[in-house]
Structure formats: structure tokens, C-alpha cells
Design a protein around this motif. Sequence first.
Motif, PDB file in Angstrom:
ATOM      1  N   GLY A   1      46.271  41.763  36.514  1.00  0.00           N
ATOM      2  CA  GLY A   1      47.392  41.620  37.432  1.00  0.00           C
ATOM      3  C   GLY A   1      48.325  42.819  37.444  1.00  0.00           C
ATOM      4  O   GLY A   1      48.662  43.366  36.397  1.00  0.00           O
ATOM      5  N   LYS A   2      48.711  43.211  38.644  1.00  0.00           N
ATOM      6  CA  LYS A   2      49.737  44.243  38.798  1.00  0.00           C
ATOM      7  C   LYS A   2      51.096  43.635  38.464  1.00  0.00           C
ATOM      8  O   LYS A   2      51.502  42.641  39.044  1.00  0.00           O
ATOM      9  N   GLY A   3      51.812  44.283  37.524  1.00  0.00           N
ATOM     10  CA  GLY A   3      53.088  43.735  37.074  1.00  0.00           C
ATOM     11  C   GLY A   3      54.238  44.710  37.239  1.00  0.00           C
ATOM     12  O   GLY A   3      54.906  45.054  36.256  1.00  0.00           O
ATOM     13  N   ILE A   4      54.480  45.161  38.469  1.00  0.00           N
ATOM     14  CA  ILE A   4      55.652  46.019  38.716  1.00  0.00           C
ATOM     15  C   ILE A   4      56.854  45.106  38.851  1.00  0.00           C
ATOM     16  O   ILE A   4      57.055  44.453  39.883  1.00  0.00           O
ATOM     17  N   THR A   5      57.659  45.039  37.804  1.00  0.00           N
ATOM     18  CA  THR A   5      58.725  44.038  37.750  1.00  0.00           C
ATOM     19  C   THR A   5      59.875  44.337  38.695  1.00  0.00           C
ATOM     20  O   THR A   5      60.636  43.445  39.045  1.00  0.00           O
ATOM     21  N   PHE A   6      60.014  45.578  39.114  1.00  0.00           N
ATOM     22  CA  PHE A   6      60.838  45.911  40.282  1.00  0.00           C
ATOM     23  C   PHE A   6      60.343  47.235  40.830  1.00  0.00           C
ATOM     24  O   PHE A   6      60.100  48.177  40.080  1.00  0.00           O
TER      25      PHE A   6
ATOM     26  N   ARG B   1      36.177  48.331  27.827  1.00  0.00           N
ATOM     27  CA  ARG B   1      35.894  48.032  26.421  1.00  0.00           C
ATOM     28  C   ARG B   1      35.505  46.571  26.201  1.00  0.00           C
ATOM     29  O   ARG B   1      34.935  46.228  25.159  1.00  0.00           O
ATOM     30  N   PHE B   2      35.807  45.713  27.164  1.00  0.00           N
ATOM     31  CA  PHE B   2      35.450  44.301  27.022  1.00  0.00           C
ATOM     32  C   PHE B   2      34.036  44.006  27.520  1.00  0.00           C
ATOM     33  O   PHE B   2      33.577  42.876  27.419  1.00  0.00           O
ATOM     34  N   LYS B   3      33.362  45.037  28.069  1.00  0.00           N
ATOM     35  CA  LYS B   3      32.023  44.861  28.635  1.00  0.00           C
ATOM     36  C   LYS B   3      31.985  43.624  29.530  1.00  0.00           C
ATOM     37  O   LYS B   3      31.201  42.678  29.315  1.00  0.00           O
ATOM     38  N   PRO B   4      32.811  43.615  30.570  1.00  0.00           N
ATOM     39  CA  PRO B   4      33.012  42.389  31.357  1.00  0.00           C
ATOM     40  C   PRO B   4      31.840  42.010  32.245  1.00  0.00           C
ATOM     41  O   PRO B   4      31.084  42.859  32.724  1.00  0.00           O
ATOM     42  N   ALA B   5      31.702  40.704  32.466  1.00  0.00           N
ATOM     43  CA  ALA B   5      30.755  40.204  33.461  1.00  0.00           C
ATOM     44  C   ALA B   5      31.255  40.539  34.853  1.00  0.00           C
ATOM     45  O   ALA B   5      30.468  40.813  35.765  1.00  0.00           O
ATOM     46  N   ALA B   6      32.578  40.519  35.028  1.00  0.00           N
ATOM     47  CA  ALA B   6      33.211  40.860  36.297  1.00  0.00           C
ATOM     48  C   ALA B   6      34.691  41.097  36.051  1.00  0.00           C
ATOM     49  O   ALA B   6      35.273  40.545  35.104  1.00  0.00           O
ATOM     50  N   VAL B   7      35.289  41.905  36.899  1.00  0.00           N
ATOM     51  CA  VAL B   7      36.727  42.159  36.844  1.00  0.00           C
ATOM     52  C   VAL B   7      37.313  41.848  38.216  1.00  0.00           C
ATOM     53  O   VAL B   7      36.805  42.312  39.244  1.00  0.00           O
ATOM     54  N   VAL B   8      38.369  41.056  38.221  1.00  0.00           N
ATOM     55  CA  VAL B   8      39.100  40.765  39.454  1.00  0.00           C
ATOM     56  C   VAL B   8      40.542  41.214  39.256  1.00  0.00           C
ATOM     57  O   VAL B   8      41.216  40.739  38.339  1.00  0.00           O
ATOM     58  N   ASP B   9      40.986  42.179  40.076  1.00  0.00           N
ATOM     59  CA  ASP B   9      42.393  42.563  39.985  1.00  0.00           C
ATOM     60  C   ASP B   9      43.165  41.925  41.130  1.00  0.00           C
ATOM     61  O   ASP B   9      42.632  41.710  42.221  1.00  0.00           O
ATOM     62  N   ILE B  10      44.409  41.601  40.847  1.00  0.00           N
ATOM     63  CA  ILE B  10      45.260  40.891  41.798  1.00  0.00           C
ATOM     64  C   ILE B  10      46.568  41.656  41.916  1.00  0.00           C
ATOM     65  O   ILE B  10      47.228  41.911  40.909  1.00  0.00           O
ATOM     66  N   ALA B  11      46.941  42.033  43.144  1.00  0.00           N
ATOM     67  CA  ALA B  11      48.094  42.908  43.297  1.00  0.00           C
ATOM     68  C   ALA B  11      48.765  42.749  44.655  1.00  0.00           C
ATOM     69  O   ALA B  11      48.092  42.592  45.681  1.00  0.00           O
ATOM     70  N   THR B  12      50.085  42.790  44.643  1.00  0.00           N
ATOM     71  CA  THR B  12      50.859  42.933  45.878  1.00  0.00           C
ATOM     72  C   THR B  12      50.822  44.422  46.214  1.00  0.00           C
ATOM     73  O   THR B  12      51.791  45.141  45.997  1.00  0.00           O
ATOM     74  N   LEU B  13      49.701  44.887  46.751  1.00  0.00           N
ATOM     75  CA  LEU B  13      49.437  46.320  46.749  1.00  0.00           C
ATOM     76  C   LEU B  13      49.920  47.050  47.994  1.00  0.00           C
ATOM     77  O   LEU B  13      50.478  48.136  47.893  1.00  0.00           O
ATOM     78  N   THR B  14      49.702  46.485  49.195  1.00  0.00           N
ATOM     79  CA  THR B  14      49.999  47.267  50.402  1.00  0.00           C
ATOM     80  C   THR B  14      50.660  46.434  51.488  1.00  0.00           C
ATOM     81  O   THR B  14      50.219  45.319  51.793  1.00  0.00           O
TER      82      THR B  14
END
Length: 497
Positions: A268-273, A367-380
Motif C-alpha cells: 500500500g502507498k502510504g503518503i500520509t499527506f 526477498r519474499f519470493k512472492p506468488a504475486a504482488v498487488v500494490d494499491i495506491a491513490t496514484l493518479t
Amino acid sequence: MEFIAKTGELENQPTACLVVAVGEKGELSPAAKRIDQGADGLLASLLKAGDINGKAGQTLMLHRVAGIRAERVLLAGVSQCDTAISQADFIKAARAIATAIKQAGCKDALLALCDQPVVDADNYWKARQLLQAAGEGNYRFDQLKSSKSSKPLPLRKVALLASSRAQATQCSRACSHAQAIVSGIHTARDLGNLPGNFCTPSYLATRARGLAKKHKTLTCKVLDEKQMRELGMHSLLSVSAGSAQGARLITMEYKGGKKADKPIVLLGKGITFDSGGISLKPGAAMDEMKYDMCGAASVLGAMTTLCELGLPLNVVGMIASAENMPGPTATKPGDIVTSMSGKTIEILNTDAEGRLVLCDALTYAERFKPAAVVDIATLTGACIVALGHHISGMISNNDALASKLSSAGKVSADPVWQLPMNADYQKQLDSNFADIANIGGPGAGTITAGCFLARFAEKFDWAHLDIAGTAWVSGANKGATGRPVALLSQFLLDSAP
């Protein structure tokens, strides 16, 4: 709030509010017909008189109806009772029911709507929607008001009336899932609604540690700026350079699966302000930039749900958190930084900061050798232009993963829409001076932001969810929505063996 499923004669059910369905052509659901028979045709006469026309989303509260033990009867319009209605109409009705129950101040409610036919929906789906709507509707954020209510919200229990044991089994499963999902949604909404002077990167770290302390299956590790600098996370640190608040990289490891099972990573994107930094945002509505950490809030919410459900999965919840502020040490447009991956980035706009924190976190996720990565962001903001406030955007390097997320979005009524990603868009990120620029020009802003992240997600299956248009609402009802906790929770439910 307690969710339960029960069977029995509806006339004999003691409840503050019994909810039944009615249709536009004056038709009554089977439950409504039973009430109507015991009340000398009261419901049919109200429909005929036009007190309620049965459209989806309409409600009418009745008091002291003869022949039943319920204190009130709520008539809920569903458009039609005799044939299958759309999922959208059923959700609309569920939300209207939740609003009416809350406004009436009912302490409990009994919903007799699981027999309503809905296109491509089973009893479990209908039950989930009814319960989640009730749970989400029973939310209040007044922690920071001096005159906050000392009384808890009145609604404490919602029951589903099942017409058979088989239906009750499906409803009971929905009760268990909905209870945990609503808990996660409320967690995300609370975090999102907190202002930036309360909800800082270190506060998010404290909340993550608190969750880990509460659940034995969860551990938490927090990296501070010194540790991130040693790892070469200069892209992430460029965002916090102008702020008095130190950045944090938070990892929560949930170990519910087998030791050899590869984990799913939620980032998760955590830009607090987000002031925009040197590329300062316009002042109007800048207060809403406290919501720029709603991706992080959704990860904490999903991890809350996961812990409460105890799913047999391995999951890593990650939060890349910083505050983006102007200042004498702030990153400037034109500056070049080296990411943890070794790629150099020309920062043409300091307000395109979410991708700068996420790219280093994506590298760290290797480093976690993930099965999948999902990122979640208020990006654009471009995602709002493209999809409005109804659907979240999605970009992925793996069609199977994207399909799973799309399916989870449909089941949870928290939809996503996949956008393209190809070499033509990647060219927009070319830089004369570094390996990559952090913006790709005015066109296709959501896609080029995803293309930027994709360059740091080449070693695993990855999907990016842009929730800029869905994480909060503006105006008179301003507040965090808790999306996409329901989607992420469903994705984890679907991934469990």
C-alpha cells in the motif's frame, strides 16, 4: 456488530425491524405476502395507494403492524419480486435498507430478502451484500470532535432469515466473512479519515505493530530512514526529504499457510499527506490529500480481515509511507536519484511521488519470493478522468492475476477495470539523463504510472490498483470509503486452498 443467520416463522421473530421486499408492479415477496395476510392487506393497499412504488432503493417504514412480533416493518423496493433483478438493483436496495435502519435507530434487524432472485448471484452473494451494506452503513467517525457522542451506534445485530437449512448454511458462511470484512473496512476508513497531524508514517507503524501484537499469526517489522538508506532506497527517501516526519517501510507477515507456500504480497502507498512537494498542489481541496495513504489503509484493513478469518495462506502486508512536503532539503524537479534496484530516476515532478515510494518497496518485496504482488495506491488524478469514482483502475503484467482480481471485484461489488500496458506507453518515460523519468507527459497518466511501476516488478506476477477515484468521496459526505478492502479480502478468500 453481530451477524447471524436463522430460520423459523417470520411472524414469530422478535426484532426491532423486519425487512421485506416489494416490487414496482405492486407485487409482494413471499415474506411480504405473509405479513400482508396477517395485516388484512395493509401492504398491498399501501402499494396501490402509491406510498411506495417498489423501485430499487425506495423504502417505507411501518410501525405496529398486526400479526407479527416485529416492532417495525421496512418495505424495501427491489424493482421486481417475481423475476431476477440485476446485481446493481439488489445492492442499491441493500444500501437503502442500511440507511433506513440507521435513521430509525433500530438496535437490531431481521432481513427476509435472501429469496429474492438476482441475476448470476447465489444466496451467499446476496447475504454478503446485505450484511456488508448494513455494516458499512453503521459507521461513524467523530473521534476528534469535542462533542462526540458517548453512545454507541444503536444497531448491534443483523440477522438473515433463511427459508431452508441449505440457505441458512450459505448465509452463515456469509455472516462470518462479512463480519471480518466490515471490520477491515472500518479500520481502513478510520485511518483514512484521520488528519495528517495524527496519521503519520510512524503512526501507521504503531498501528501495524498493534495488529501484530493482537494476532499470533502476524509479525511486524518496521524500517526507519537509516535502515532504508543502507538498503539504497533513495527513491523512497527522496519523497520524505522535505518533511520533518521520517519515512517508514512497514512489513506485516501473516503465516497461516504451509511453510513452503509462497506468500501473496499486498503493498500500500502510504503518503500520509501530499502537498505535492516543490511541485506544489493548488490550495483548493488540498486537505483531501490526507487520503493519499488510503492504499496503506486498505492493506491494514485487509490484514485485519485476514487475521479475523484465519485463512490458511501466507500473506505479506507492506506499507511504503512518507509525508511529501516542500522544505529546504526537499527534492527538486530535475533531481536524479538511484532506486534500490539500481535504476536511476529523473524526478520531473515531485507530485508524482507515490510511484517513487512504491518502486523501492517493490524491489524489497523480491526477498519474499512472492506468488504475486498487488500494490494499491491513490496514484493518479488521471484515473478519475478515465473511470470516475465508480471503478478502480488496474494494470498487470499477468493476465491470470488480473482475471482473479477482476473476479474478486465482481463478487465483492468493488469493481476494477484493466487498462493496457505496452511498449508505446513505456517510451513516454524515456529520460535524456537517467534510466527513467517519473512522469510520462500529459497523455495516459494512469497507464504510464503503471508502466513506471512495472519496471520494478519484472521478477514476479504483479498487479497495480489505482484507487484515486474510489478511496474517498468529497462534498457534504466527505470521507474515506474503505475501498478496496472488500476486493482484497475476496481475492484472499479465493486464493485460500
